[in-house]
Scaffold this motif. Sequence first.
Motif, PDB file in Angstrom:
ATOM      1  N   ASP A 220     -19.158 -19.130  13.344  1.00  0.00           N
ATOM      2  CA  ASP A 220     -19.657 -19.388  11.991  1.00  0.00           C
ATOM      3  C   ASP A 220     -19.196 -20.783  11.582  1.00  0.00           C
ATOM      4  OD1 ASP A 220     -20.241 -19.548   9.306  1.00  0.00           O
ATOM      5  OD2 ASP A 220     -19.234 -17.690   8.744  1.00  0.00           O
ATOM      6  N   PRO A 221     -20.109 -21.733  11.349  1.00  0.00           N
ATOM      7  CA  PRO A 221     -19.693 -23.100  10.997  1.00  0.00           C
ATOM      8  C   PRO A 221     -18.805 -23.155   9.757  1.00  0.00           C
ATOM      9  CG  PRO A 221     -22.024 -23.045  11.559  1.00  0.00           C
ATOM     10  CD  PRO A 221     -21.562 -21.614  11.485  1.00  0.00           C
ATOM     11  N   ALA A 222     -18.999 -22.223   8.821  1.00  0.00           N
ATOM     12  CA  ALA A 222     -18.167 -22.217   7.612  1.00  0.00           C
ATOM     13  C   ALA A 222     -16.720 -21.897   7.935  1.00  0.00           C
ATOM     14  CB  ALA A 222     -18.714 -21.200   6.613  1.00  0.00           C
ATOM     15  N   VAL A 223     -16.492 -21.238   9.062  1.00  0.00           N
ATOM     16  CA  VAL A 223     -15.143 -20.868   9.487  1.00  0.00           C
ATOM     17  C   VAL A 223     -14.598 -21.860  10.510  1.00  0.00           C
ATOM     18  CG1 VAL A 223     -13.723 -19.063  10.536  1.00  0.00           C
ATOM     19  CG2 VAL A 223     -15.608 -18.439   9.012  1.00  0.00           C
ATOM     20  N   THR A 224     -15.441 -22.257  11.479  1.00  0.00           N
ATOM     21  CA  THR A 224     -14.974 -23.128  12.562  1.00  0.00           C
ATOM     22  C   THR A 224     -14.872 -24.584  12.140  1.00  0.00           C
ATOM     23  OG1 THR A 224     -17.214 -23.556  13.407  1.00  0.00           O
ATOM     24  CG2 THR A 224     -16.042 -21.629  14.281  1.00  0.00           C
ATOM     25  N   GLY A 225     -15.623 -24.987  11.112  1.00  0.00           N
ATOM     26  CA  GLY A 225     -15.610 -26.383  10.684  1.00  0.00           C
ATOM     27  C   GLY A 225     -16.481 -27.289  11.532  1.00  0.00           C
ATOM     28  N   LYS A 226     -17.288 -26.719  12.429  1.00  0.00           N
ATOM     29  CA  LYS A 226     -18.213 -27.524  13.237  1.00  0.00           C
ATOM     30  C   LYS A 226     -19.503 -26.746  13.438  1.00  0.00           C
ATOM     31  CE  LYS A 226     -17.696 -27.728  17.693  1.00  0.00           C
ATOM     32  NZ  LYS A 226     -17.217 -27.976  19.068  1.00  0.00           N
ATOM     33  N   SER A 227     -20.570 -27.477  13.687  1.00  0.00           N
ATOM     34  CA  SER A 227     -21.864 -26.844  13.870  1.00  0.00           C
ATOM     35  C   SER A 227     -21.876 -25.964  15.107  1.00  0.00           C
ATOM     36  CB  SER A 227     -22.947 -27.921  13.998  1.00  0.00           C
ATOM     37  OG  SER A 227     -24.180 -27.357  14.401  1.00  0.00           O
ATOM     38  N   ALA A 228     -22.562 -24.815  15.001  1.00  0.00           N
ATOM     39  CA  ALA A 228     -22.718 -23.934  16.160  1.00  0.00           C
ATOM     40  C   ALA A 228     -23.835 -24.421  17.078  1.00  0.00           C
ATOM     41  CB  ALA A 228     -23.019 -22.511  15.688  1.00  0.00           C
TER      42      ALA A 228
END
Length: 326
Positions: A220-228
């Motif tokens: 999840d980009p909102a969690v990982t901080g990077k685009s999936a």
Amino acid sequence: MDDSLLPVVDEVTALAGGGKRLRPAFAYWGWRGLTGPDGEDDDAVLRAVAALELVHASALVHDDVMDAASTRRGRPATHLGFATRHGAASLDGDGAAFGVGAAILVGDLALVWSDELLRRSGISTEALIRARPVWDRMRTEVTAGQYLDLLRAAGGLPGPQGALTVARYKSAGYTVQRPLQLGAALAGAGEQAADTYSGIGLPLGEAFQLRDDVLGVFGDPAVTGKSADDDLREGKQTLLISLAEERTDAAGRALLARGLGNPAATPADLDAVRALIVSTGARDQVEQRIADQTARARQAIGDAAIAEDARTALDGLAVAATSRNA
């Protein structure tokens, strides 16, 4: 030197201000597991192992340049941030080239400062002498691993074993094995301790990197901080992709060829690649390898001749590193 250098310092600070701190944590508990009552000062060791975060910051910046990544830790990748500064200040020349050049230098500066922080940490001269061989080997390996990653992207080191070789040198070693061994060196432990920590660090480091690969495609980009989507648009040749290629048919391989490494791929194209990774069983196989390697590492932690507080901490770190969602 000059106020115009403040953005460079700010960028290193921002990069070092995020992240999970796993590498310093492994190094610190590697030291705590083996140190005696007359060992190094705790604060000095904390400063020494913090130098690992600057090595990591350097690797991230350079990796993002090579991968043409768009985001890092919820903010624009360094090369894009400096390209934006170039435009905002109406500077001369090509903004993208300026951003890449600035990012290379930011990464270089972080690497220089990592060495300075280790040297000036306050650990004893004897501990510093013991630490240097591990430190030097680790930084050489991560640089070599970056090249192997480039080579694999260009068609070298094919297949699942090639993916695991890149993972071993680009990330796994310097995430767990070498930090643990750095801690052992600071404690003045011998070769047996270094071997024990390899038995923990190599399988756990691989599991960590494989989890990173899964999150790079399914996170999840909102969690990982990077685009999936970045890993797929880049065409990153992870174990997930190698296994999917092996297990699919001609139509599936054509789908991968269209979607991977294609900057113009649509969200639907990339979703189709994700679906293929799942339907071929590639994701499940990688998840199983993560579980198996984590279990190996945790067994090695349980068997290690280290202090109990360190055993507990390292086991917790092993679980956190491989079951994370960011």
